[in-house]
Design an enzyme around this catalytic site. Structure first.
Site, PDB file in Angstrom:
ATOM      1  N   GLY A  46       0.919  -1.344   0.214  1.00  0.00           N
ATOM      2  CA  GLY A  46       0.094   0.080   0.144  1.00  0.00           C
ATOM      3  C   GLY A  46       1.001   1.183   0.141  1.00  0.00           C
ATOM      4  N   GLU A  47       0.577   2.242   0.857  1.00  0.00           N
ATOM      5  CA  GLU A  47       1.428   3.410   1.180  1.00  0.00           C
ATOM      6  C   GLU A  47       1.843   3.279   2.470  1.00  0.00           C
ATOM      7  OE1 GLU A  47       2.174   6.465   2.400  1.00  0.00           O
ATOM      8  OE2 GLU A  47       3.858   6.183   0.831  1.00  0.00           O
ATOM      9  N   SER A  48       3.034   2.880   2.666  1.00  0.00           N
ATOM     10  CA  SER A  48       3.481   2.706   3.992  1.00  0.00           C
ATOM     11  C   SER A  48       3.159   3.890   5.080  1.00  0.00           C
ATOM     12  CB  SER A  48       4.905   2.297   4.199  1.00  0.00           C
ATOM     13  OG  SER A  48       5.728   3.266   3.884  1.00  0.00           O
ATOM     14  N   CYS A  78       5.902  -5.616   0.477  1.00  0.00           N
ATOM     15  CA  CYS A  78       6.148  -4.137   0.256  1.00  0.00           C
ATOM     16  C   CYS A  78       6.174  -3.489   1.370  1.00  0.00           C
ATOM     17  CB  CYS A  78       5.259  -3.899  -1.076  1.00  0.00           C
ATOM     18  SG  CYS A  78       6.110  -2.703  -2.130  1.00  0.00           S
ATOM     19  N   ARG A 108      13.045   2.571   1.691  1.00  0.00           N
ATOM     20  CA  ARG A 108      11.476   2.759   1.532  1.00  0.00           C
ATOM     21  C   ARG A 108      11.124   2.587   0.069  1.00  0.00           C
ATOM     22  NH1 ARG A 108       6.886   6.268   1.496  1.00  0.00           N
ATOM     23  NH2 ARG A 108       8.167   7.974   0.793  1.00  0.00           N
ATOM     24  N   ILE A 142       6.339  -2.739  -7.480  1.00  0.00           N
ATOM     25  CA  ILE A 142       5.405  -1.398  -7.397  1.00  0.00           C
ATOM     26  C   ILE A 142       5.750  -0.427  -6.439  1.00  0.00           C
ATOM     27  CG2 ILE A 142       3.202  -0.175  -7.217  1.00  0.00           C
ATOM     28  CD1 ILE A 142       2.048  -2.778  -7.999  1.00  0.00           C
ATOM     29  N   ARG A 143       6.536   0.742  -6.699  1.00  0.00           N
ATOM     30  CA  ARG A 143       7.148   1.765  -5.860  1.00  0.00           C
ATOM     31  C   ARG A 143       7.936   1.080  -4.757  1.00  0.00           C
ATOM     32  NH1 ARG A 143       2.509   3.238  -4.800  1.00  0.00           N
ATOM     33  NH2 ARG A 143       2.583   3.429  -2.886  1.00  0.00           N
ATOM     34  N   HIS A 195       4.830  -8.130  -4.740  1.00  0.00           N
ATOM     35  CA  HIS A 195       3.595  -8.631  -4.290  1.00  0.00           C
ATOM     36  C   HIS A 195       3.121  -9.818  -4.969  1.00  0.00           C
ATOM     37  CE1 HIS A 195       2.432  -4.463  -3.232  1.00  0.00           C
ATOM     38  NE2 HIS A 195       3.578  -3.967  -3.789  1.00  0.00           N
ATOM     39  N   GLU A 197       0.333 -11.457  -4.039  1.00  0.00           N
ATOM     40  CA  GLU A 197      -0.921 -11.398  -4.036  1.00  0.00           C
ATOM     41  C   GLU A 197      -1.399 -10.505  -5.259  1.00  0.00           C
ATOM     42  OE1 GLU A 197       1.039  -9.270  -2.651  1.00  0.00           O
ATOM     43  OE2 GLU A 197       0.249  -7.075  -2.649  1.00  0.00           O
TER      44      GLU A 197
HETATM   45  N1  GLN Z   1       3.428  -1.287  -3.363  1.00  0.00           N
HETATM   46  C1  GLN Z   1       3.833  -0.841  -1.902  1.00  0.00           C
HETATM   47  O1  GLN Z   1       3.426  -1.119  -0.782  1.00  0.00           O
HETATM   48  C2  GLN Z   1       4.831   0.585  -2.071  1.00  0.00           C
HETATM   49  C3  GLN Z   1       5.340   0.885  -0.685  1.00  0.00           C
HETATM   50  C4  GLN Z   1       6.047   2.143  -0.850  1.00  0.00           C
HETATM   51  N2  GLN Z   1       7.420   1.942  -1.069  1.00  0.00           N
HETATM   52  C5  GLN Z   1       5.816   3.135   0.277  1.00  0.00           C
HETATM   53  O2  GLN Z   1       6.910   3.150   1.492  1.00  0.00           O
HETATM   54  O3  GLN Z   1       4.634   3.458   0.568  1.00  0.00           O
END
Ligand code: GLN
Length: 244
Positions: A46-48, A78, A108, A142-143, A195, A197
């Protein structure tokens, strides 16, 4: 017993769907007391920083730390990896709270922003040894974060070579051509920078469930994964509405 999936933000539904494909019930966890009813926990992507702020709001950190320290199986994917790390670099100004427990330093956003997202085939022999099936896994980044260093009790399950593109921040001590770690196991903790999932291959979920003594797992289903990707400069870019 059922598996808890932290459901503050991010890809918790996808984890619940993957567990369902294995005949295991995943329940959404948003409050500390809900951790009393689950035998294990998945912390999704998600967005940590957003997830951390929501976890603070729900006073979840003390209960999450206790859950980890009790030796309950926890898998972070992630952003979930970032949650479990003892140390995180590349944080936003002001930093973010971590659950900790995983003896590693994570960057991160090591691989950069959304546009640097990619997928690749990763050989993961330790998981194949338990789950069978093809030697490689489709890994969706993803990111994505990456693990820069690990302690002596951490087992590295997968690493990948670092391309020049991947080095985003001057503080990265990793020069291009070296490798960064993207999947680890440490006792009751499992963490992946990608991921599983978001693919149809449930071997990672089956591997995690085998860490949970109370749960009988059926054979993991291996379905060819066809993520929607478009290429951008030769690097397949994931087009996941969930993360836009
Ligand atoms: N796909 C993800 O969970 C991205 C995480 C992202 N690097 C963050 O810190 O929010």
């Amino acid at each position: 017993m059922v598996v808890g999936v932290l459901a503050l933000q991010g890809s918790f539904n996808e984890h619940i769907a993957a567990l369902k494909r294995l005949g295991v019930k995943g329940v959404e966890v948003r409050k500390p007391e809900q951790l009393l009813n689950v035998s294990s926990l998945i912390i999704p992507g998600g967005e940590s920083t957003t997830m951390a702020k929501l976890a603070e709001l729900h006073n979840l950190f003390p209960a999450l730390r206790e859950f980890v320290q009790m030796g309950k199986p926890v898998w972070g994917t992630c952003a979930g990896l970032i949650f479990l790390a003892n140390k995180a670099t590349g944080q936003k100004t002001g930093g973010q709270e971590l659950v900790g427990g995983l003896d590693c330093t994570v960057h991160r956003n090591f691989f950069g922003s959304q546009i640097q997202s990619f997928e690749t085939e990763l050989p993961i022999p330790q998981v194949v040894a338990k789950e069978g099936g093809p030697p490689c896994f489709r890994a969706v980044f993803i990111r994505a974060p990456a693990i820069l260093d690990v302690g002596p009790d951490v087992e590295v399950l997968a690493d990948i070579p670092v391309s020049a593109i991947a080095i985003q921040k001057e503080e990265d001590s990793t020069e291009s051509g070296k490798k960064v770690i993207v999947a680890v196991k440490q006792g009751n903790l499992l963490a992946t920078a990608f991921h599983p999932e978001l693919t149809a291959d449930t071997r990672w979920h089956s591997y995690f469930l085998k860490m949970v003594p109370e749960i009988e797992v059926g054979a993991s289903a291996i379905v060819s994964t066809s993520t929607t990707t478009q290429s951008f400069g030769g690097r397949p870019i994931i087009d996941f509405p969930i993360y836009q």
